[in-house]
Design an enzyme around this catalytic site. Sequence first.
Site, PDB file in Angstrom:
ATOM      1  N   CYS A 155      30.007   0.074  15.076  1.00  0.00           N
ATOM      2  CA  CYS A 155      29.688   1.569  15.981  1.00  0.00           C
ATOM      3  C   CYS A 155      28.313   1.591  16.180  1.00  0.00           C
ATOM      4  O   CYS A 155      27.893   2.742  15.946  1.00  0.00           O
ATOM      5  CB  CYS A 155      30.346   2.704  15.069  1.00  0.00           C
ATOM      6  SG  CYS A 155      32.106   2.340  15.426  1.00  0.00           S
ATOM      7  N   HIS A 211      24.686   5.571  14.600  1.00  0.00           N
ATOM      8  CA  HIS A 211      26.032   5.266  14.952  1.00  0.00           C
ATOM      9  C   HIS A 211      26.675   5.716  16.137  1.00  0.00           C
ATOM     10  O   HIS A 211      26.005   7.111  16.677  1.00  0.00           O
ATOM     11  CB  HIS A 211      27.081   6.268  13.955  1.00  0.00           C
ATOM     12  CG  HIS A 211      28.400   5.832  13.653  1.00  0.00           C
ATOM     13  ND1 HIS A 211      29.428   6.446  14.542  1.00  0.00           N
ATOM     14  CD2 HIS A 211      29.126   5.122  12.939  1.00  0.00           C
ATOM     15  CE1 HIS A 211      30.492   6.099  14.143  1.00  0.00           C
ATOM     16  NE2 HIS A 211      30.634   5.190  13.179  1.00  0.00           N
ATOM     17  N   GLN A 238      26.935   8.467   5.392  1.00  0.00           N
ATOM     18  CA  GLN A 238      26.792   7.483   4.337  1.00  0.00           C
ATOM     19  C   GLN A 238      25.899   7.902   3.443  1.00  0.00           C
ATOM     20  O   GLN A 238      25.918   7.182   2.381  1.00  0.00           O
ATOM     21  CB  GLN A 238      26.167   6.287   5.197  1.00  0.00           C
ATOM     22  CG  GLN A 238      26.820   5.516   6.231  1.00  0.00           C
ATOM     23  CD  GLN A 238      28.214   5.031   5.517  1.00  0.00           C
ATOM     24  OE1 GLN A 238      28.331   4.795   4.462  1.00  0.00           O
ATOM     25  NE2 GLN A 238      29.350   4.846   6.758  1.00  0.00           N
ATOM     26  N   ASP A 241      22.850  13.249  10.197  1.00  0.00           N
ATOM     27  CA  ASP A 241      24.041  12.523   9.999  1.00  0.00           C
ATOM     28  C   ASP A 241      24.014  12.093   8.513  1.00  0.00           C
ATOM     29  O   ASP A 241      23.555  11.199   8.200  1.00  0.00           O
ATOM     30  CB  ASP A 241      24.287  11.476  11.126  1.00  0.00           C
ATOM     31  CG  ASP A 241      25.260  10.636  10.711  1.00  0.00           C
ATOM     32  OD1 ASP A 241      25.987  10.840   9.812  1.00  0.00           O
ATOM     33  OD2 ASP A 241      25.758   9.651  11.727  1.00  0.00           O
ATOM     34  N   LYS A 263      34.530   9.558   3.449  1.00  0.00           N
ATOM     35  CA  LYS A 263      33.450   8.225   2.730  1.00  0.00           C
ATOM     36  C   LYS A 263      32.878   8.678   1.419  1.00  0.00           C
ATOM     37  O   LYS A 263      32.153   8.037   0.989  1.00  0.00           O
ATOM     38  CB  LYS A 263      32.425   8.246   3.925  1.00  0.00           C
ATOM     39  CG  LYS A 263      32.658   7.754   5.113  1.00  0.00           C
ATOM     40  CD  LYS A 263      31.544   7.431   6.150  1.00  0.00           C
ATOM     41  CE  LYS A 263      32.005   7.248   7.369  1.00  0.00           C
ATOM     42  NZ  LYS A 263      32.562   5.992   7.791  1.00  0.00           N
TER      43      LYS A 263
HETATM   44  C1  LIG Z   1      26.291   6.731   9.931  1.00  0.00           C
HETATM   45  C2  LIG Z   1      27.721   7.464  10.409  1.00  0.00           C
HETATM   46  N1  LIG Z   1      27.878   8.528  11.197  1.00  0.00           N
HETATM   47  C3  LIG Z   1      28.793   8.726  11.635  1.00  0.00           C
HETATM   48  C4  LIG Z   1      30.184   8.273  11.077  1.00  0.00           C
HETATM   49  C5  LIG Z   1      31.317   8.634  11.888  1.00  0.00           C
HETATM   50  O1  LIG Z   1      32.059   9.322  10.909  1.00  0.00           O
HETATM   51  P1  LIG Z   1      33.592   9.644  11.507  1.00  0.00           P
HETATM   52  O2  LIG Z   1      34.381   8.694  11.806  1.00  0.00           O
HETATM   53  O3  LIG Z   1      34.080  10.138   9.700  1.00  0.00           O
HETATM   54  O4  LIG Z   1      33.706  10.911  12.099  1.00  0.00           O
HETATM   55  C6  LIG Z   1      30.334   7.161  10.407  1.00  0.00           C
HETATM   56  C7  LIG Z   1      31.300   6.493  10.068  1.00  0.00           C
HETATM   57  O5  LIG Z   1      31.359   5.286   9.931  1.00  0.00           O
HETATM   58  C8  LIG Z   1      29.055   6.430   9.964  1.00  0.00           C
HETATM   59  O6  LIG Z   1      28.942   5.500   9.238  1.00  0.00           O
END
Ligand SMILES: Cc1ncc(COP(=O)(O)O)c(C=O)c1O
Length: 419
Positions: free
Chosen positions: A377, A136, A216, A213, A239
């Site tokens: 993203c 992401h 998900q 990370d 999430k």
């Molecule tokens: C794999 C992953 N990492 C990071 C993020 C970023 O999360 P946040 O926008 O809650 O900081 C997301 C959000 O879609 C994500 O799907």
Amino acid sequence: MSHFSPHSAVAANADFDVQEIRKQFPVLHQQVNNRPLIYFDNAATSQKPAAVIEALHHYYTHDNANIHRGIHTLAERATAAFEATRLAVKELINAREVEEVIFTTGTTDSINLVTSSYGRSFIQQGDEVIISAMEHHSNIVPWQMLCEEKGAILRVIPVTEEGELQLEEYKKMLNERTKFVSIVYASNSLGTINPVEEMIDLAHEQGAVVLLDGAQATAHLDIDVQQLNCDFYAFSAHKMFGPTGVGVLYGKRRLLEKMPPYRGGGEMIKNVSFEKTTYNDIPYKFEAGTPNIGDTVAFLKAIEFIQQVGKKNIAVHEHQLLTYAHEALEKVPGLKIIGKAKKKVSVVSFIIEGVFHFDIGQMLDARGIAIRTGHHCTQPLMDIYQIEGTARASFSVYNTTAEIDSLVEGLQRIVKMMK
Ligand SMILES: Cc1ncc(COP(=O)(O)O)c(C=O)c1O
């Protein structure tokens, strides 16, 4: 038969009743564009059970006060509720100590904390940082910024056509200059569950520090940070049925203690004078200013919801949805699934020949079906697959196969209409 192996090899619990689960989510019971809402945008943010919404209301109705510093009853209640969530997070991810749980505003904030604090202090010119091609943007850009500032080198693990990481390439990349590996546990645009345990062990053999990370992964998989042996683990409450604006950074005490504070201000100090300030202990050292108290308090109810339903039940139900969706979607003429890893969370990205993904999203919305379209993203990943974006349906514990039937029916109509 499904082509993926279940990520949880257990039979569904006979007690699991999706209709009972649905009753707990008020937002699901509405019409959108004169059709019952079908919410398939769970990878962007999940819906919230009534218990979370009520906890937020209860907090502001009865307990609202600033935490940690007050001696009055409301301040004590608010502090106790805030810290109760920290303890629940510790248990959810099986951290060794509650002090290893830092509250942030989300995964993005958690990763920035690590790049700004750990990264700035311990990554030097010529060092190497490894990420993957399916990250992401929030696990790309902060590392790019750090590498640019430090003169460090950012290396990227490539992906296969199916959407799996090329482990042999990763192994070749690791060397004594590798100081950090930051990888996504489950991909938001492909659904791939990466073999993180093996990847962490390989990184540690080179003395590198590893961040996962977990944005998900946390709502869908059993997370045990001690077993994973990751050094940092980042995720977002929103999430996983919790409110927006709350995130977590787990870090091993040994690392957190040697890291300088990320932001200065109240709460993160022991003593302040104009000559010298001493910093608070972890986790408070990283929690400058008034945090998002109300939402953090309500997050507890989201964790309790997950525990009540059970991670195994969630995994089994979502896996059934994923398998069902893959098989049904592949029958739609011209539809191609992007991301066919053997192990996936319940995310299906697809493109349809001759139909722009944005139009798919709009036409489904007209039928009350919420999906996401675009690059999710993960723009560099889309570039690798030479597509602009995908349409993405992501499922949660409250979704049903009947809803997937409606999605497929909607897509079939779109295909017919566009011919
Ligand atoms: C794999 C992953 N990492 C990071 C993020 C970023 O999360 P946040 O926008 O809650 O900081 C997301 C959000 O879609 C994500 O799907």
